[in-house]
Design a protein around this motif. Sequence first.
Motif, PDB file in Angstrom:
ATOM      1  N   SER A   1     -42.653 -61.322 -32.728  1.00 40.50           N
ATOM      2  CA  SER A   1     -41.905 -60.067 -32.626  1.00 40.50           C
ATOM      3  C   SER A   1     -40.977 -60.067 -31.413  1.00 40.50           C
TER       4      SER A   1
ATOM      5  N   ASN B   1     -48.375 -55.733 -35.221  1.00 40.61           N
ATOM      6  CA  ASN B   1     -48.932 -56.054 -33.903  1.00 40.61           C
ATOM      7  C   ASN B   1     -47.909 -56.770 -33.024  1.00 40.61           C
TER       8      ASN B   1
ATOM      9  N   THR C   1     -43.499 -50.833 -40.165  1.00 41.49           N
ATOM     10  CA  THR C   1     -44.580 -51.258 -39.284  1.00 41.49           C
ATOM     11  C   THR C   1     -45.875 -51.330 -40.082  1.00 41.49           C
ATOM     12  N   CYS C   2     -46.677 -52.354 -39.782  1.00 42.50           N
ATOM     13  CA  CYS C   2     -47.993 -52.506 -40.421  1.00 42.50           C
ATOM     14  C   CYS C   2     -48.943 -53.077 -39.373  1.00 42.50           C
ATOM     15  N   PHE C   3     -49.389 -52.213 -38.480  1.00 46.78           N
ATOM     16  CA  PHE C   3     -50.228 -52.615 -37.364  1.00 46.78           C
ATOM     17  C   PHE C   3     -51.702 -52.536 -37.753  1.00 46.78           C
TER      18      PHE C   3
ATOM     19  N   ASP D   1     -46.453 -49.285 -32.561  1.00 42.58           N
ATOM     20  CA  ASP D   1     -45.823 -48.977 -33.841  1.00 42.58           C
ATOM     21  C   ASP D   1     -45.147 -47.613 -33.802  1.00 42.58           C
TER      22      ASP D   1
ATOM     23  N   ARG E   1     -41.203 -46.915 -34.722  1.00 44.19           N
ATOM     24  CA  ARG E   1     -40.787 -45.967 -35.763  1.00 44.19           C
ATOM     25  C   ARG E   1     -39.856 -44.898 -35.197  1.00 44.19           C
TER      26      ARG E   1
ATOM     27  N   HIS F   1     -44.740 -46.914 -43.910  1.00 48.86           N
ATOM     28  CA  HIS F   1     -45.447 -47.674 -42.889  1.00 48.86           C
ATOM     29  C   HIS F   1     -46.924 -47.640 -43.254  1.00 48.86           C
TER      30      HIS F   1
ATOM     31  N   THR G   1     -51.208 -48.719 -41.848  1.00 49.79           N
ATOM     32  CA  THR G   1     -52.182 -49.264 -40.907  1.00 49.79           C
ATOM     33  C   THR G   1     -53.054 -50.259 -41.665  1.00 49.79           C
TER      34      THR G   1
END
Length: 299
Positions: free
Chosen positions: A123, A144, A241-243, A254, A258, A269, A271
């Motif tokens: 990232s 992440n 985002t996919c934390f 995240d 966003r 998005h 989790t």
Amino acid sequence: MTRQVYRTPEARFTDLPGFAYTPRYAEVDGLRMHYAEAGPANASPVVLLHGEPTWAYLYRHMIEPLVAAGYRVLAPDLIGCGRSDKPAAVADYSYASHVAWTGAWFAQLGLTDVTLFCQDWGSLIGLRLVAEQPDIFARVFVGNGFLPTGDENMPVLFSAWRAFARYSPVFPVGAIVQAGSRRWLSRVERAAYNAPFPDKRYTAGIRAFPGLVPITPNDPATPANRAAWESLARFSRPFHTCFADGDPITRGADRALRRRVAGAAHVPHTTIRHARHFLQEDQGPAIAEFMLAQMGAPN
């Protein structure tokens, strides 16, 4: 002065569970950079950028679902990692050099219309590339990861990790990946993460990473990262985002992504449940499923 470079023997990478891809290489700045590739060569590309201290093997649970959906999937090894060349001195590595090396890989392969998934140092590098070359990216997923400028309060755990990477006489990569994963990795899987590093001479790159993260506003990388945030504020293509729910290092980042990235405003998005820092190890198929739900059929 000519830099000393180590190249991990190919024999170290035999019989990797779930990762039987033919090695491919590109040359960047006189260094050999490895990448795994699968899927139709003329399909829309999905690039998977790993972080520290992993390599493309981290994505073995995600590559096949993406390929089965019809995408061309590419997972490079950052310089100093995996099958890629490993300059021998910590001083051979900088944040700017990693961005340049990875950007040169994108350019050499002529990649456009890219869907990017990036995590950890993937990232820090990937978001710089999105900011600096936004036209080649069609969609971005971050799991992440973040783009620090040194203005943030870093977790105490990161300070401990930075000190460990710099001073510890041993750097047990397989054990480190296990500590950052919720599920128990098999002995063979842990060995696959150790494979790129026959001895400590090969570990300069992965030891260098924590020291390259900007933690003060006067860090050498801070101006470029601040400029990248300005660009990302205008990046209007889909940004997801996919934390993981169990990562103490990036928890909360995240929300900042966003809030600050234009393309994150009106897209889904998620989790990723029951996962830690290396969410690809814990829930790779679930991540691929979320990605495919947003991406649809390839062009």
